[in-house]
Scaffold this active site. Structure first.
Site, PDB file in Angstrom:
ATOM      1  N   ARG A  36       1.030  -1.322  -0.261  1.00  0.00           N
ATOM      2  CA  ARG A  36       0.230   0.003  -0.016  1.00  0.00           C
ATOM      3  C   ARG A  36       0.831   1.128  -0.232  1.00  0.00           C
ATOM      4  O   ARG A  36       1.803   1.524   0.971  1.00  0.00           O
ATOM      5  CB  ARG A  36      -0.859   0.000   1.263  1.00  0.00           C
ATOM      6  CG  ARG A  36      -1.735   1.335   1.347  1.00  0.00           C
ATOM      7  CD  ARG A  36      -2.506   1.187   2.461  1.00  0.00           C
ATOM      8  NE  ARG A  36      -3.204   2.656   2.863  1.00  0.00           N
ATOM      9  CZ  ARG A  36      -2.716   3.162   3.890  1.00  0.00           C
ATOM     10  NH1 ARG A  36      -1.994   2.768   5.086  1.00  0.00           N
ATOM     11  NH2 ARG A  36      -3.482   4.456   3.932  1.00  0.00           N
ATOM     12  N   HIS A  47      -2.902  10.667   1.334  1.00  0.00           N
ATOM     13  CA  HIS A  47      -2.236  10.468   2.553  1.00  0.00           C
ATOM     14  C   HIS A  47      -1.856  11.827   3.130  1.00  0.00           C
ATOM     15  O   HIS A  47      -0.465  12.200   3.274  1.00  0.00           O
ATOM     16  CB  HIS A  47      -1.231   9.544   2.638  1.00  0.00           C
ATOM     17  CG  HIS A  47      -1.018   9.026   3.871  1.00  0.00           C
ATOM     18  ND1 HIS A  47      -1.143   7.421   4.340  1.00  0.00           N
ATOM     19  CD2 HIS A  47      -0.355   9.328   5.136  1.00  0.00           C
ATOM     20  CE1 HIS A  47      -0.537   7.303   5.557  1.00  0.00           C
ATOM     21  NE2 HIS A  47      -0.292   8.503   6.017  1.00  0.00           N
ATOM     22  N   GLU A  88      -7.054   7.983   6.888  1.00  0.00           N
ATOM     23  CA  GLU A  88      -7.623   8.677   8.417  1.00  0.00           C
ATOM     24  C   GLU A  88      -7.936   9.967   8.312  1.00  0.00           C
ATOM     25  O   GLU A  88      -7.451  10.925   8.758  1.00  0.00           O
ATOM     26  CB  GLU A  88      -6.199   8.504   9.217  1.00  0.00           C
ATOM     27  CG  GLU A  88      -5.749   7.345   9.534  1.00  0.00           C
ATOM     28  CD  GLU A  88      -4.699   7.292  10.419  1.00  0.00           C
ATOM     29  OE1 GLU A  88      -4.261   8.385  10.712  1.00  0.00           O
ATOM     30  OE2 GLU A  88      -4.094   6.135  10.779  1.00  0.00           O
ATOM     31  N   ASN A  94      -6.584   1.384  10.356  1.00  0.00           N
ATOM     32  CA  ASN A  94      -5.341   1.624  10.899  1.00  0.00           C
ATOM     33  C   ASN A  94      -5.508   1.588  12.377  1.00  0.00           C
ATOM     34  O   ASN A  94      -6.259   2.458  12.883  1.00  0.00           O
ATOM     35  CB  ASN A  94      -4.831   2.978  10.473  1.00  0.00           C
ATOM     36  CG  ASN A  94      -4.632   3.294   8.961  1.00  0.00           C
ATOM     37  OD1 ASN A  94      -4.653   2.226   8.154  1.00  0.00           O
ATOM     38  ND2 ASN A  94      -4.106   4.277   8.566  1.00  0.00           N
ATOM     39  N   GLU A 112      -2.819  -0.466   8.438  1.00  0.00           N
ATOM     40  CA  GLU A 112      -1.435   0.141   9.136  1.00  0.00           C
ATOM     41  C   GLU A 112      -1.827  -0.363  10.470  1.00  0.00           C
ATOM     42  O   GLU A 112      -2.995  -0.604  11.255  1.00  0.00           O
ATOM     43  CB  GLU A 112      -1.558   1.529   9.279  1.00  0.00           C
ATOM     44  CG  GLU A 112      -1.355   2.384   8.208  1.00  0.00           C
ATOM     45  CD  GLU A 112      -1.179   4.040   8.403  1.00  0.00           C
ATOM     46  OE1 GLU A 112      -0.807   4.337   9.669  1.00  0.00           O
ATOM     47  OE2 GLU A 112      -1.426   4.488   7.335  1.00  0.00           O
TER      48      GLU A 112
HETATM   49  C1  GBH Z   1      -0.892   7.029  11.225  1.00  0.00           C
HETATM   50  O1  GBH Z   1      -1.561   7.852  12.045  1.00  0.00           O
HETATM   51  C2  GBH Z   1      -0.541   7.837   9.842  1.00  0.00           C
HETATM   52  O2  GBH Z   1      -1.486   7.123   8.911  1.00  0.00           O
HETATM   53  C3  GBH Z   1       0.992   7.439   9.461  1.00  0.00           C
HETATM   54  O3  GBH Z   1       1.085   8.313   8.469  1.00  0.00           O
HETATM   55  C4  GBH Z   1       1.889   7.529  10.772  1.00  0.00           C
HETATM   56  O4  GBH Z   1       3.150   7.668  10.216  1.00  0.00           O
HETATM   57  C5  GBH Z   1       1.428   6.661  11.660  1.00  0.00           C
HETATM   58  O5  GBH Z   1       0.210   6.425  11.930  1.00  0.00           O
HETATM   59  C6  GBH Z   1       2.627   6.526  12.663  1.00  0.00           C
HETATM   60  O6  GBH Z   1       2.032   7.604  13.436  1.00  0.00           O
HETATM   61  O7  GBH Z   1      -1.751   6.953  22.570  1.00  0.00           O
HETATM   62  O8  GBH Z   1      -3.872   7.956  22.992  1.00  0.00           O
HETATM   63  O9  GBH Z   1      -2.133   9.266  22.659  1.00  0.00           O
HETATM   64  C7  GBH Z   1      -1.850   7.184  13.322  1.00  0.00           C
HETATM   65  C8  GBH Z   1      -2.729   8.187  14.119  1.00  0.00           C
HETATM   66  C9  GBH Z   1      -2.593   9.298  16.252  1.00  0.00           C
HETATM   67  C10 GBH Z   1      -2.765   6.997  15.953  1.00  0.00           C
HETATM   68  C11 GBH Z   1      -2.141   9.213  17.765  1.00  0.00           C
HETATM   69  C12 GBH Z   1      -2.402   6.675  17.528  1.00  0.00           C
HETATM   70  C13 GBH Z   1      -2.169   7.874  19.727  1.00  0.00           C
HETATM   71  C14 GBH Z   1      -3.167   8.076  20.522  1.00  0.00           C
HETATM   72  N1  GBH Z   1      -2.250   8.250  15.590  1.00  0.00           N
HETATM   73  N2  GBH Z   1      -2.684   8.054  18.364  1.00  0.00           N
HETATM   74  S1  GBH Z   1      -2.698   8.059  22.106  1.00  0.00           S
END
Ligand code: GBH
Length: 447
Positions: free
Chosen positions: A83, A127, A172, A295, A356
């Site tokens: 992907r 993205h 997302e 994801n 993801e």
């Molecule tokens: C993804 O987003 C993205 O699609 C990707 O580009 C990125 O590199 C990858 O994740 C890694 O970051 O533990 O309660 O603080 C992920 C979105 C946002 C998911 C923050 C996990 C943590 C919440 N993320 N979240 S918390």
């Protein structure tokens, strides 16, 4: 985890789609090559203090020039699907109008090479790298973006759709709305709740509009989209924290799920979204999808925080003993089973790919051509067992794509934070497979 103890290998169905995920701005580099223009991330990275280590995606993994090597890594690691995302500012430098053939040519080469190596290309159209030219016209706040995005989708699918059969529209949308348009710690750096509402609604609308446009043209494609889904729970047993968790569940999860699968916005934000919803928008958003990409990283634990831009809530303490990654994100594979069970029970059990899943840990340096990352191996193994469990419980889970093939530009964290199963030295750009890559190669080995 001592080396001597080999991790148990989860067994997944024979037709399970195994793969790896990446995104264009995070790996490609070559930001000025062949007519590409600035995306909102190029511009955001130039603002002092936005990226933790002051870096940007100008070079990143130089995947634009090294994609053949990266595809070799996929092939040697037994990955059956890849992907990737296509860069809107490469394909339509002004966002709309004139098509840049040289930009499309890159994805043409990439796809042909993947197919030569027997790897299924799985494309994602967006993205988070909006052309800056469109940001200047209001970006995701301008409802015209539904048409702009559908046009971009038709151009891109028009060139690659004879070979790429699986297409995700957005990556997302709720995370892009929350971090990019409410907190402002991601591009385009906009803030506030009304900003979130507009960006969220117009992404939902763009997704539905593009899927309908593509369906009208052809019937040989698998069309879907990708959501960030996390179980959201209160961090305490206080009733106000329970209410906060319900609001965050709406702002993060059901704000995408409900309109797509049910044609309405979650009750708690229905009034806010009415201010941006026009005419038949909700019918345009509720389109049939062939799959949903999920994801999943971990669960969220929330507390009430009046005035906080995200649903008057914020993150609270984790349950005692819950492990965390190097970013402090909680690790709980059972949360993946809960997310998939929710799709089974409340959303008609759609075909799902985990598009993801992965973890950030501080890896040791490369030693004798090797990177030992036992925590990442354990994380992946445990989440693959969760996949097995979800399938056993009747969830329509069809595949799993690890985040990520390569260490890459981790958005506001810059290059300090590593999610790859392949290590990248950002000085020499040399790739070194980590133990987690070898672990996956073993799990994915054809029977
Ligand atoms: C993804 O987003 C993205 O699609 C990707 O580009 C990125 O590199 C990858 O994740 C890694 O970051 O533990 O309660 O603080 C992920 C979105 C946002 C998911 C923050 C996990 C943590 C919440 N993320 N979240 S918390």
């Amino acid at each position: 985890v001592p080396d001597a103890v080999p991790p148990a290998l989860p067994k997944l169905p024979p037709d399970f789609l195994w793969g790896a995920s990446t995104s264009c701005y995070q790996i490609e580099g070559a930001v000025k090559a062949d007519g590409r223009t600035d995306s909102i991330w190029d511009v955001f990275c130039r603002q002092p203090g936005k990226i933790a280590d002051g870096t940007n995606g100008d070079v990143a993994c130089d995947h634009y020039n090294r994609y053949r090597d990266d595809i070799d890594l996929l092939a040697q690691g037994n990955f059956r699907a890849y992907r990737f995302s296509t860069a809107w500012p490469r394909i339509l430098p002004q966002g709309t109008g004139a098509v840049n053939t040289a930009g499309l040519d890159f994805y043409d080469r990439l796809v042909d090479r993947l197919l030569e190596k027997g790897i299924e290309p799985f494309a994602c159209l967006y993205h988070w790298d909006l052309p800056q030219a469109l940001q200047q016209r209001g970006g995701w706040h301008n409802r015209d973006i539904a048409g702009w995005f559908a046009d971009y989708a038709e151009v891109t699918v028009g060139r690659l759709g004879d070979r790429v059969k699986r297409w995700a529209m957005l990556n997302e949308p709720s995370v892009h709305a929350i971090f990019g348009h409410a907190f402002g710690n991601h591009a385009p750096g906009l803030t506030g709740w009304p900003s979130y509402v507009k960006a969220q609604h117009h992404q939902n609308l763009a997704q539905g509009t593009a899927i309908a446009a593509l369906r009208a043209r052809r019937n040989d494609l698998q069309l879907g989209t990708v959501f960030s889904l996390q179980p959201v729970a209160p961090a305490t047993d206080k009733p106000e924290d329970a209410a906060a968790a319900r609001r965050v569940d709406a702002a993060w999860n059901t704000i995408n799920l409900d309109p797509l699968f049910k044609g309405y916005y979650p009750e708690v934000y229905a009034a806010d979204f009415e201010t941006v919803t026009q005419g038949d928008d909700l019918e345009r958003i509720k389109v049939p999808v062939d799959f949903l990409g999920v994801n999943y990283y971990g669960p969220g634990y929330l507390v009430n925080a009046p005035g906080s831009v995200l649903a008057d809530a914020t993150w609270g303490a984790l349950p005692p003993g819950m492990p965390v990654t190097a970013l402090g994100w909680p690790v709980d594979p059972s949360g993946l089973v809960r997310v998939l069970a929710r799709l089974r029970d409340s959303y008609g059990n759609p075909s799902v790919f985990v598009t993801e899943n992965g973890a950030c840990y501080d890896d040791p340096p490369v030693t004798e051509g090797r990177v030992s990352d036992p925590q990442r191996v354990a994380y992946l193994r445990d989440h693959l067992f969760a996949c097995r469990q979800a399938i056993d419980q009747g969830c329509a889970l069809r595949g799993y794509l690890v985040w990520s093939l390569l260490d890459n530009f981790e958005w506001a964290e810059g290059f300090r934070r590593r999610f790859g199963v392949v290590h990248v030295d950002f000085t020499t750009l040399v790739r070194t497979p980590k133990d987690s890559y070898r672990f996956l190669a073993e799990v994915m080995k054809p029977a």
